[in-house]
Design an enzyme around this catalytic site. Structure first.
Site, PDB file in Angstrom:
ATOM      1  N   ASP A  65      -3.983  -8.384  -3.967  1.00 39.05           N
ATOM      2  CA  ASP A  65      -4.140  -9.398  -2.929  1.00 39.05           C
ATOM      3  C   ASP A  65      -4.306 -10.789  -3.519  1.00 39.05           C
ATOM      4  OD1 ASP A  65      -3.870  -8.261  -0.339  1.00 39.05           O
ATOM      5  OD2 ASP A  65      -5.627  -7.045  -0.784  1.00 39.05           O
ATOM      6  N   CYS A 103      -9.419  -4.111 -10.315  1.00 41.70           N
ATOM      7  CA  CYS A 103      -9.029  -2.834  -9.711  1.00 41.70           C
ATOM      8  C   CYS A 103      -7.660  -2.909  -9.050  1.00 41.70           C
ATOM      9  CB  CYS A 103     -10.077  -2.349  -8.712  1.00 41.70           C
ATOM     10  SG  CYS A 103     -10.259  -3.441  -7.308  1.00 41.70           S
ATOM     11  N   GLU A 162     -10.332 -11.391  -4.073  1.00 42.49           N
ATOM     12  CA  GLU A 162      -8.934 -11.169  -3.695  1.00 42.49           C
ATOM     13  C   GLU A 162      -8.293 -12.416  -3.103  1.00 42.49           C
ATOM     14  OE1 GLU A 162      -8.211  -6.973  -2.443  1.00 42.49           O
ATOM     15  OE2 GLU A 162      -9.858  -7.428  -1.076  1.00 42.49           O
ATOM     16  N   HIS A 222       0.830  -1.204   0.000  1.00 41.71           N
ATOM     17  CA  HIS A 222       0.000   0.000   0.000  1.00 41.71           C
ATOM     18  C   HIS A 222       0.863   1.252   0.000  1.00 41.71           C
ATOM     19  CE1 HIS A 222      -3.260  -2.812   0.969  1.00 41.71           C
ATOM     20  NE2 HIS A 222      -3.913  -1.984   0.180  1.00 41.71           N
TER      21      HIS A 222
HETATM   22  C1  PEP Z   1      -6.100  -5.317  -4.522  1.00 41.50           C
HETATM   23  O1  PEP Z   1      -5.849  -6.062  -3.573  1.00 41.50           O
HETATM   24  O2  PEP Z   1      -5.777  -5.582  -5.694  1.00 41.50           O
HETATM   25  C2  PEP Z   1      -6.811  -4.050  -4.295  1.00 41.50           C
HETATM   26  C3  PEP Z   1      -7.224  -3.320  -5.301  1.00 41.50           C
HETATM   27  O3  PEP Z   1      -6.982  -3.641  -3.021  1.00 41.50           O
HETATM   28  P1  PEP Z   1      -5.775  -3.074  -2.150  1.00 41.50           P
HETATM   29  O4  PEP Z   1      -4.596  -2.851  -3.036  1.00 41.50           O
HETATM   30  O5  PEP Z   1      -6.224  -1.831  -1.496  1.00 41.50           O
HETATM   31  O6  PEP Z   1      -5.541  -4.184  -1.159  1.00 41.50           O
HETATM   32 MG    MG Z   2      -6.822  -5.718  -1.705  1.00 37.33          MG
END
Ligand code: PEP
Ligand code: MG
Length: 585
Positions: free
Chosen positions: A470, A517, A446, A202
């Site tokens: 994830d 996403c 995920e 993140h």
């Molecule tokens: C992901 O896990 O791909 C996602 C979009 O959520 P985050 O990156 O916030 O865990």
């Molecule tokens: Mg995620």
């Protein structure tokens, strides 16, 4: 991974580029809430306020320790843990920590963080002299207590953080939490380097949203780079050049200019619909972290917001946002997007996004990424969850809102979540508050289990969104924030491709909208692959939208299918790479 530097001569550091582009600027060594903090002078008129800032941080840390202790008594934590918190409370309340730094601020007119760490140095030295090994070890407690206070100090907006940073500054840090990085949104600087971090941590994701080149996992960059040294950060080629010579500098200036031109050209695509050569419409939405990201989203020409990482509203602040505060933030985003879809992901706290003071999170989990995170944490804390759900529902009547639930793995989690959404609706009805009763509810895919048992997801949810960051982490069993295994993080692993493809095929067949996403959605080299697998909805950082759109516009989706199918079927990475080249040719 790093080259050995010669004194003041030029050398290169290799890492992982997480945000593309080239920056040239002077190094500013940044510290996070560990032991190196910024040092700056306070004007005489600001000393009193600085001392007050210190006092507040100490007081809040004492309260934090006390409430941790209280929550521990209620639970079944071992007694030593309570005793250990008592020791910390006592250390913090001792005048050597609670009083002396105030004097240092007043006498030296320095910032509170600096005063506190100066005093910590003195105390640690005293502990080192102690013969008794048990007592000597207590110095670790002093350091931990100081870190807690530093976190409080750094967590507040104000003159702390990166004083003096400006457009030509390159921040060099050992490690930064996502909460640290998000604070940098208020500052302007040229680039970003950290020793640690994985490509989809993140921290990296937020760094990307700052829209400046960034390289993580330089391992010992923070140690090797000196304050004010000239640096080139090449985020596209995973390299940092320290003290470049003239010819290298000239070459990079040229490249920088070329990139600027390319970016300007891409801007022309802003209002053009994303459509493949053979006429398939593709939705390109944005991922955001804060309401302040809306202008950039609009600037990118995004179709809407495909992922609003709402947990960032919970970080870098005292306590938790109230229902009203959350509602206002969501409403601002929804209104700012003027009727375009806004997908609000319910908060995904835990793992690398920690929030002090939340009982479920403050215990040290043995495996945080596998622990009480995302929807698991929400279901364990129904009051917090219901507050957020009510806030989102209230915002739903101002535009086009969708609710997205992170990290679902079981049918029971879906069912419980849907029940809670109904409860939130009921309580708004009781209060006579308006909301959109048909707000769509989607789930993030995920966890491999979610793909392998996707039928229930398709039956119970209105839309799906694949969180590849994830999904890759949990499929390949590699911690996305651990740079030691970041070389194993592979979106093209055959197992990952099979899972993504299975999810897309199943959703398309069931006519349930599905998007990606995760960071894969913003990688131009993967756009055709995802299109070939049948994906028509992408959500990514706004800075990537125009480049992905350009790729969509030059793609004949029908012609990709056969190669994509072959890619999905092979387990041979070499063949996969060759097929990807063919797709992108
Ligand atoms: C992901 O896990 O791909 C996602 C979009 O959520 P985050 O990156 O916030 O865990
Ligand atoms: Mg995620």
């Amino acid at each position: 991974m790093t080259a050995v530097p010669h004194a003041m001569s030029s050398f290169a550091l290799h890492g992982i580029g997480v945000s593309r582009g080239i920056a040239i600027g002077r190094a500013q060594l940044v510290s996070h809430a560990t032991l190196e903090v910024a040092h700056y002078t306070i004007p005489p008129s600001g000393v009193e306020a600085e001392i007050a800032r210190f006092d507040t941080a100490v007081r809040e840390t004492q309260q934090e320790l006390a409430s941790l202790h209280a929550s521990m008594k209620a639970g079944d934590a071992p007694a030593e843990f309570g005793a250990f918190l008592d020791v910390h409370w006592m250390i913090l309340s001792d005048p050597t920590l609670a009083e002396v730094p105030r004097r240092i601020v007043a006498e030296q007119r320095c910032n509170a963080e600096w005063a506190l760490t100066q005093q910590m140095g003195v105390l640690v030295e005293q502990f080192d002299q102690i013969e008794d090994p048990y007592l000597r070890e207590r110095k670790a407690d002093v350091v931990q207590v100081v870190e807690r206070v530093l976190k409080r100090l750094l967590g507040k907006p104000g003159p702390v953080g990166i004083p003096g940073a400006e457009a030509q500054t390159i921040l060099v840090a050992h490690d930064l939490s996502p909460a640290d990085v998000i604070q940098f949104k208020q500052h302007r600087f040229a680039a970003f380097i950290t020793d640690l971090g994985g490509v989809t941590s993140h921290t990296a994701i937020v760094a990307r949203s700052l829209n400046v080149p960034a390289v993580v996992a330089t391992h010992n960059g923070r140690q090797l780079i000196r304050e004010n040294e000239l640096l080139i950060v090449d985020g596209s080629n995973n390299v940092v050049i320290v003290n470049p010579d003239r010819s290298v500098l000239a070459e990079y200036r040229l490249k920088q200019g070329e990139l600027g031109l390319e970016r300007a050209k891409l801007k022309r695509l802003k209002t053009k619909p994303a459509m493949t050569i053979d006429g398939d419409e593709v939705e390109l939405s944005a991922n955001i972290e804060l309401p302040d990201d809306v202008p950039q989203t609009l600037e990118s020409g995004a179709n809407g917001i495909g992922l609003f990482r709402s947990e960032f509203l919970f970080l870098n602040r005292e306590g938790l946002p109230t229902e009203d505060e959350q509602f206002e933030a969501y409403r601002d985003v929804v209104q700012g997007m003027g009727g375009r879809p806004v997908t609000i992901r319910t908060f995904d706290l835990g793992a690398d996004k920690q929030k002090a003071g939340l009982d479920g999170l403050s215990r040290v989990a043995p495996n945080p990424a596998l622990g009480l995170r995302a929807v698991r944490f929400c279901l364990a804390e129904p009051r917090l969850f219901l507050t957020q759900l009510r806030a989102i529902l209230r915002a739903s009547q101002y535009g086009n809102v969708r609710i997205l639930i992170p990290m679902l793995a079981t049918v029971a989690e879906i069912d419980q979540t849907l029940v809670m959404i109904e409860q939130a609706k009921d309580s708004l009805r009781d209060r006579g508050v308006a909301f959109n009763a048909r707000v769509p509810v989607g789930g993030m895919i995920e966890v491999p289990a979610a793909v392998l048992a996707i039928t229930a997801f398709l039956a119970k949810l209105d839309f799906l969104s694949i969180g590849t960051n994830d999904l890759i982490q949990y499929t390949l069993a590699i911690d996305r924030s651990d740079d030691a295994v970041s070389h194993l993080y592979d979106p093209l692993h055959p197992a990952v491709l099979k899972l993504i493809s299975m999810a897309i095929v199943a959703a398309n067949r069931a006519k349930v909208p599905i998007a990606v996403c995760g960071e894969m959605a913003g990688e131009v080299r993967l756009t055709r692959l995802l299109l070939g697998l049948g994906l028509r909805s992408f959500s990514m950082h706004p800075a990537h939208i125009l480049a992905v759109k350009q790729r969509v516009l030059t793609t004949d989706a029908g012609a990709l299918k056969a190669i994509a199918l072959r890619m999905r079927r092979t387990d041979d990475p070499v063949r996969l790479a060759a097929l990807l080249d063919k797709l992108n040719a």
